[in-house]
Scaffold this motif. Structure first.
Motif, PDB file in Angstrom:
ATOM      1  N   PHE A   1       0.801  -1.219   0.000  1.00  0.00           N
ATOM      2  CA  PHE A   1       0.000   0.000   0.000  1.00  0.00           C
ATOM      3  C   PHE A   1       0.836   1.272   0.000  1.00  0.00           C
ATOM      4  CE2 PHE A   1      -3.427  -2.892   0.841  1.00  0.00           C
ATOM      5  CZ  PHE A   1      -4.498  -2.287   0.202  1.00  0.00           C
ATOM      6  N   SER A   2       2.070   1.213   0.501  1.00  0.00           N
ATOM      7  CA  SER A   2       2.952   2.373   0.346  1.00  0.00           C
ATOM      8  C   SER A   2       3.248   2.606  -1.129  1.00  0.00           C
ATOM      9  CB  SER A   2       4.249   2.156   1.137  1.00  0.00           C
ATOM     10  OG  SER A   2       4.917   0.975   0.719  1.00  0.00           O
ATOM     11  N   ALA A   3       3.415   1.508  -1.891  1.00  0.00           N
ATOM     12  CA  ALA A   3       3.653   1.623  -3.332  1.00  0.00           C
ATOM     13  C   ALA A   3       2.388   2.061  -4.067  1.00  0.00           C
ATOM     14  CB  ALA A   3       4.151   0.284  -3.877  1.00  0.00           C
ATOM     15  N   VAL A   4       1.225   1.577  -3.631  1.00  0.00           N
ATOM     16  CA  VAL A   4      -0.038   1.979  -4.244  1.00  0.00           C
ATOM     17  C   VAL A   4      -0.286   3.476  -4.016  1.00  0.00           C
ATOM     18  CG1 VAL A   4      -2.546   1.720  -4.068  1.00  0.00           C
ATOM     19  CG2 VAL A   4      -1.087  -0.311  -4.168  1.00  0.00           C
ATOM     20  N   GLY A   5       0.037   3.958  -2.805  1.00  0.00           N
ATOM     21  CA  GLY A   5      -0.081   5.388  -2.522  1.00  0.00           C
ATOM     22  C   GLY A   5       0.811   6.223  -3.425  1.00  0.00           C
ATOM     23  N   TYR A   6       2.018   5.721  -3.682  1.00  0.00           N
ATOM     24  CA  TYR A   6       2.943   6.403  -4.589  1.00  0.00           C
ATOM     25  C   TYR A   6       2.364   6.462  -6.001  1.00  0.00           C
ATOM     26  CZ  TYR A   6       6.957   6.561  -7.812  1.00  0.00           C
ATOM     27  OH  TYR A   6       7.816   6.850  -8.843  1.00  0.00           O
ATOM     28  N   MET A   7       1.767   5.358  -6.449  1.00  0.00           N
ATOM     29  CA  MET A   7       1.179   5.332  -7.783  1.00  0.00           C
ATOM     30  C   MET A   7      -0.023   6.280  -7.863  1.00  0.00           C
ATOM     31  SD  MET A   7       1.430   4.233 -10.813  1.00  0.00           S
ATOM     32  CE  MET A   7       2.777   3.114 -10.516  1.00  0.00           C
ATOM     33  N   ALA A   8      -0.820   6.331  -6.799  1.00  0.00           N
ATOM     34  CA  ALA A   8      -1.956   7.260  -6.773  1.00  0.00           C
ATOM     35  C   ALA A   8      -1.467   8.704  -6.852  1.00  0.00           C
ATOM     36  CB  ALA A   8      -2.769   7.038  -5.498  1.00  0.00           C
ATOM     37  N   HIS A   9      -0.357   8.996  -6.186  1.00  0.00           N
ATOM     38  CA  HIS A   9       0.225  10.344  -6.226  1.00  0.00           C
ATOM     39  C   HIS A   9       0.689  10.693  -7.635  1.00  0.00           C
ATOM     40  CE1 HIS A   9       2.658  13.813  -4.970  1.00  0.00           C
ATOM     41  NE2 HIS A   9       3.629  13.301  -5.737  1.00  0.00           N
ATOM     42  N   LEU A  10       1.335   9.743  -8.315  1.00  0.00           N
ATOM     43  CA  LEU A  10       1.849  10.001  -9.669  1.00  0.00           C
ATOM     44  C   LEU A  10       0.724  10.332 -10.641  1.00  0.00           C
ATOM     45  CD1 LEU A  10       4.637   7.340 -10.412  1.00  0.00           C
ATOM     46  CD2 LEU A  10       4.917   9.770  -9.922  1.00  0.00           C
ATOM     47  N   HIS A  11      -0.399   9.638 -10.521  1.00  0.00           N
ATOM     48  CA  HIS A  11      -1.491   9.791 -11.482  1.00  0.00           C
ATOM     49  C   HIS A  11      -2.619  10.684 -10.958  1.00  0.00           C
ATOM     50  CE1 HIS A  11       0.222   6.843 -14.247  1.00  0.00           C
ATOM     51  NE2 HIS A  11       0.483   6.074 -13.201  1.00  0.00           N
ATOM     52  N   ASN A  12      -2.382  11.262  -9.777  1.00  0.00           N
ATOM     53  CA  ASN A  12      -3.370  12.187  -9.197  1.00  0.00           C
ATOM     54  C   ASN A  12      -4.749  11.537  -9.096  1.00  0.00           C
ATOM     55  OD1 ASN A  12      -4.065  14.655  -8.034  1.00  0.00           O
ATOM     56  ND2 ASN A  12      -4.723  15.537  -9.991  1.00  0.00           N
ATOM     57  N   LEU A  13      -4.748  10.319  -8.556  1.00  0.00           N
ATOM     58  CA  LEU A  13      -5.982   9.562  -8.382  1.00  0.00           C
ATOM     59  C   LEU A  13      -6.152   9.181  -6.919  1.00  0.00           C
ATOM     60  CD1 LEU A  13      -5.694   7.081 -11.393  1.00  0.00           C
ATOM     61  CD2 LEU A  13      -7.398   8.893 -11.175  1.00  0.00           C
ATOM     62  N   PRO A  14      -7.392   8.941  -6.456  1.00  0.00           N
ATOM     63  CA  PRO A  14      -7.578   8.406  -5.101  1.00  0.00           C
ATOM     64  C   PRO A  14      -6.962   7.012  -4.994  1.00  0.00           C
ATOM     65  CG  PRO A  14      -9.658   9.215  -6.018  1.00  0.00           C
ATOM     66  CD  PRO A  14      -8.673   9.185  -7.144  1.00  0.00           C
ATOM     67  N   VAL A  15      -6.512   6.662  -3.805  1.00  0.00           N
ATOM     68  CA  VAL A  15      -5.872   5.357  -3.599  1.00  0.00           C
ATOM     69  C   VAL A  15      -6.836   4.226  -3.944  1.00  0.00           C
ATOM     70  CG1 VAL A  15      -4.824   3.827  -1.886  1.00  0.00           C
ATOM     71  CG2 VAL A  15      -4.320   6.267  -1.833  1.00  0.00           C
ATOM     72  N   GLU A  16      -8.136   4.385  -3.606  1.00  0.00           N
ATOM     73  CA  GLU A  16      -9.097   3.303  -3.840  1.00  0.00           C
ATOM     74  C   GLU A  16      -9.282   3.011  -5.328  1.00  0.00           C
ATOM     75  OE1 GLU A  16     -11.542   6.987  -2.536  1.00  0.00           O
ATOM     76  OE2 GLU A  16      -9.692   5.954  -1.963  1.00  0.00           O
ATOM     77  N   ASN A  17      -8.927   3.955  -6.214  1.00  0.00           N
ATOM     78  CA  ASN A  17      -9.037   3.715  -7.652  1.00  0.00           C
ATOM     79  C   ASN A  17      -7.937   2.791  -8.172  1.00  0.00           C
ATOM     80  OD1 ASN A  17     -11.063   5.602  -7.468  1.00  0.00           O
ATOM     81  ND2 ASN A  17     -10.539   6.604  -9.392  1.00  0.00           N
ATOM     82  N   ILE A  18      -6.881   2.648  -7.372  1.00  0.00           N
ATOM     83  CA  ILE A  18      -5.745   1.827  -7.801  1.00  0.00           C
ATOM     84  C   ILE A  18      -5.710   0.497  -7.067  1.00  0.00           C
ATOM     85  CG2 ILE A  18      -3.213   1.718  -7.795  1.00  0.00           C
ATOM     86  CD1 ILE A  18      -3.188   4.648  -8.456  1.00  0.00           C
ATOM     87  N   ALA A  19      -6.077   0.524  -5.776  1.00  0.00           N
ATOM     88  CA  ALA A  19      -6.067  -0.708  -4.983  1.00  0.00           C
ATOM     89  C   ALA A  19      -7.062  -1.703  -5.569  1.00  0.00           C
ATOM     90  CB  ALA A  19      -6.424  -0.399  -3.530  1.00  0.00           C
ATOM     91  N   THR A  20      -6.651  -2.946  -5.653  1.00  0.00           N
ATOM     92  CA  THR A  20      -7.504  -4.005  -6.190  1.00  0.00           C
ATOM     93  C   THR A  20      -7.210  -5.291  -5.432  1.00  0.00           C
ATOM     94  OG1 THR A  20      -8.182  -5.146  -8.217  1.00  0.00           O
ATOM     95  CG2 THR A  20      -5.836  -4.645  -7.974  1.00  0.00           C
ATOM     96  N   ASP A  21      -7.912  -6.357  -5.788  1.00  0.00           N
ATOM     97  CA  ASP A  21      -7.648  -7.638  -5.122  1.00  0.00           C
ATOM     98  C   ASP A  21      -7.390  -8.702  -6.174  1.00  0.00           C
ATOM     99  OD1 ASP A  21     -10.114  -7.993  -6.201  1.00  0.00           O
ATOM    100  OD2 ASP A  21     -11.110  -8.622  -4.364  1.00  0.00           O
ATOM    101  N   GLY A  22      -7.091  -9.908  -5.701  1.00  0.00           N
ATOM    102  CA  GLY A  22      -6.842 -11.008  -6.614  1.00  0.00           C
ATOM    103  C   GLY A  22      -5.502 -10.886  -7.323  1.00  0.00           C
ATOM    104  N   PRO A  23      -5.325 -11.647  -8.418  1.00  0.00           N
ATOM    105  CA  PRO A  23      -4.050 -11.635  -9.146  1.00  0.00           C
ATOM    106  C   PRO A  23      -3.673 -10.254  -9.675  1.00  0.00           C
ATOM    107  CG  PRO A  23      -5.444 -13.452  -9.878  1.00  0.00           C
ATOM    108  CD  PRO A  23      -6.286 -12.589  -8.998  1.00  0.00           C
ATOM    109  N   GLY A  24      -4.691  -9.397  -9.892  1.00  0.00           N
ATOM    110  CA  GLY A  24      -4.411  -8.072 -10.444  1.00  0.00           C
ATOM    111  C   GLY A  24      -3.480  -7.237  -9.600  1.00  0.00           C
ATOM    112  N   LEU A  25      -3.523  -7.408  -8.276  1.00  0.00           N
ATOM    113  CA  LEU A  25      -2.666  -6.603  -7.400  1.00  0.00           C
ATOM    114  C   LEU A  25      -1.194  -6.927  -7.638  1.00  0.00           C
ATOM    115  CD1 LEU A  25      -2.474  -4.561  -5.089  1.00  0.00           C
ATOM    116  CD2 LEU A  25      -2.637  -6.452  -3.483  1.00  0.00           C
ATOM    117  N   VAL A  26      -0.870  -8.200  -7.742  1.00  0.00           N
ATOM    118  CA  VAL A  26       0.529  -8.627  -7.874  1.00  0.00           C
ATOM    119  C   VAL A  26       1.011  -8.546  -9.317  1.00  0.00           C
ATOM    120  CG1 VAL A  26       2.082 -10.614  -7.637  1.00  0.00           C
ATOM    121  CG2 VAL A  26       0.441 -10.096  -5.842  1.00  0.00           C
ATOM    122  N   PHE A  27       0.139  -8.852 -10.271  1.00  0.00           N
ATOM    123  CA  PHE A  27       0.583  -8.960 -11.655  1.00  0.00           C
ATOM    124  C   PHE A  27       0.201  -7.766 -12.528  1.00  0.00           C
ATOM    125  CE2 PHE A  27       0.253 -13.392 -10.191  1.00  0.00           C
ATOM    126  CZ  PHE A  27       1.557 -13.793 -10.432  1.00  0.00           C
TER     127      PHE A  27
END
Length: 520
Positions: A258-284
């Motif tokens: 989630f520290s990395a997801v927060g960084y990605m949300a910052h880069l794309h100016n999106l809320p964290v919940e728009n990037i966080a996901t579950d299942g294989p999608g999170l890792v791959f």
């Protein structure tokens, strides 16, 4: 976090202690152990072997994906970062996360769908075989075989590395990630409670599934491993250590992700919940995209996927060992008279599991994978967990389990374990199982809905794991003699010797001559 910690304390720790007790006291694998503890539910032991075997056939497919990403991470530029590749669909490809623009896909998602999987439109179209993944799947099974073919001692030596090394990488990734802009927002998203979600039963089901899958409860592997322990090994200590380290690792990995997801949300100016996901999608999908934007990508990406490979192989060792232990216990002399060497038993198991994993690496394999995972890792697991708890805690009885512990440890388990075994763990597992049935939703993959015949296949796979429980009960009642009540009474009478004064009686009437009974 609250449902997860609750499940760890009320199910994870006490049920792990219970499985360690069964394995260490009986010195048997799950099939024979349950046949001695509760003959009526002897099918529970066979069900754990079946569910571990099904799990092994598709879990190693994930490792083939990890191998694919690991090899591709050594390139000068990450292939999942741009939209200028032959597999991309340029008109709906975004080099970053598309946010709320639903018609766009990230380049990382397209790499996963069109390069790794070469995904078809549904399970009705299996497509051809993905030969690259076929090769990687074969490599992973060769690694598994080489690590376990000499038995539990060789596995233990390998695990010293595969289990310890990932911690160095997790801490290194965490130290790197927390220094990135936006990491704080991702961590706050991870740890901030959303109190309304406590009333969502799906959260509790997912928490239970996470605990059972990560700790290894009901897969039979903990019983198998504990059967190799010294009789007086301190299993209470082991249960607390294993559960604590498991939970610490899960939470640590959450901070890393989630520290990395927060960084990605910052880069794309999106809320964290728009990037966080579950299942294989999170890792791959999500994390490779994050790695691609990090400084020193060529360092962090290979290390991350190598870490996943180590962690995944650890799990594969355990579930494969369950099947091997069952064959040795049940058919050892007959199989050895044909194969001559125990190493060939392990080879045969690995080859069979490899062949059964091939449908998952076709172009439509992701749909098969999702189908098995949904019906095995959640539904079958909870049903099996309930009958295991009923067989051990209510029929065999907490007093007998406590006596087992006392004979091995010199003192009975404390009130916490006894209350959990008698009341809290069975009721919690029962509630989870009922909620799964009531709130059942058909399996899906993204927006794809499976056809009716695939649903039937899914339920059939689920039944393959648990049907042995009623079949075992019927067989036990059928083979006993007398009226129905007499047959039932015999079926719930344990064959495990707990009182030395009753040894001769139990030996003559219930227990056939074995090295185990002679030792007792």
């Amino acid at each position: 976090m609250i449902p997860y910690v609750t499940m760890v304390l009320l199910c994870g720790v006490p049920l792990l202690f219970m499985e360690f007790t069964i394995g260490q006291y009986t010195r048997l694998g799950p099939v024979h152990a349950f046949a001695k503890i509760c003959p009526l539910f002897k099918g529970v032991g066979l069900a754990t072997v079946v569910i571990s075997s099904v799990y092994s056939t598709y879990y190693n497919v994930l490792m083939s994906w990890v191998f694919f990403y690991l090899i591709n991470s050594f390139r000068a530029a990450p292939p999942w970062k741009s939209c200028n590749n032959t597999w991309n669909v340029p008109e709906n490809c975004s080099s970053g996360f598309p946010g709320n623009v639903t018609h766009l896909q990230s380049a990382s998602q397209q790499f996963f769908d069109h390069r790794l999987l070469e995904k078809t439109t549904g399970i009705e179209e299996p497509g051809g075989l993905r030969w690259e993944l076929f090769g990687y799947l074969m490599i992973t099974w060769v690694i598994v075989y080489l690590c376990i073919f000499r038995g539990i001692r060789s596995t233990g030596k390998v695990v010293y590395f595969t289990a310890v090394f990932p911690y160095f990488l997790l801490f290194a990734l965490l130290i790197n990630n927390v220094q990135l802009p936006g990491a704080k927002n991702g961590i706050l998203y991870f740890v901030t409670p959303v109190w309304s979600r406590l009333f969502d039963m799906k959260v509790w089901v997912n928490a239970a599934s996470q605990v059972f899958n990560s700790v290894g409860i009901t897969f039979g592997c903990m019983i198998s491993m504990a059967s190799y322990n010294n009789f007086n090994n301190n299993i209470a200590r082991d249960s607390l250590i294993v559960s604590s380290i498991n939970s610490f690792t899960s939470i640590l990995a959450g901070f890393v992700i989630f520290s990395a997801v927060g960084y990605m949300a910052h880069l794309h100016n999106l809320p964290v919940e728009n990037i966080a996901t579950d299942g294989p999608g999170l890792v791959f999908v999500v994390y490779p995209e994050v790695l691609a934007t990090m400084p020193a990508f060529q360092l962090w990406a290979p290390l991350f996927f190598f870490m996943l490979l180590c962690l995944g192989l650890d799990s594969q060792f355990a579930t494969t060992e369950v099947a091997v232990t069952f064959i040795k216990d049940e058919f050892g002399p007959k199989v050895l008279s044909f194969l001559k060497r125990e190493e060939l038993i392990v080879l045969a198991v690995c080859v069979v599991f490899f062949v059964l994993g091939i449908p998952h690496i076709t172009k439509g394999g992701i749909y098969v994978f999702q189908l098995l995972d949904h019906y095995t890792a959640v539904i079958s697991l909870m049903v099996l967990a309930f009958f295991e708890v009923v067989a051990v805690c209510w029929i065999f009885g907490v007093p007998r389990v406590s006596l087992m512990v006392e004979k091995m440890q010199g003192k009975a388990p404390n009130i916490y374990f006894r209350v959990c075994w008698l009341l809290l763990s069975p009721l919690l597992v029962l509630c989870i199982m009922i909620s799964i049935i009531i709130q059942y939703t058909p399996v899906h993959y993204g927006d794809y809905r499976y056809p009716a015949w695939a649903e039937v296949v899914g339920w059939g796979i689920s039944l393959v794991s648990v049907v042995w429980i009623p079949l075992g009960a019927l067989h036990e009642l059928y083979k006993n003699k007398g009226s129905f009540l007499q047959r039932l009474k015999t079926a719930v009478t344990p064959a495990v010797i707990l009182d030395p004064l009753l040894e001769k009686h139990n030996h003559d009437s219930l227990v056939p001559e074995t090295p185990f009974t002679s030792a007792v």
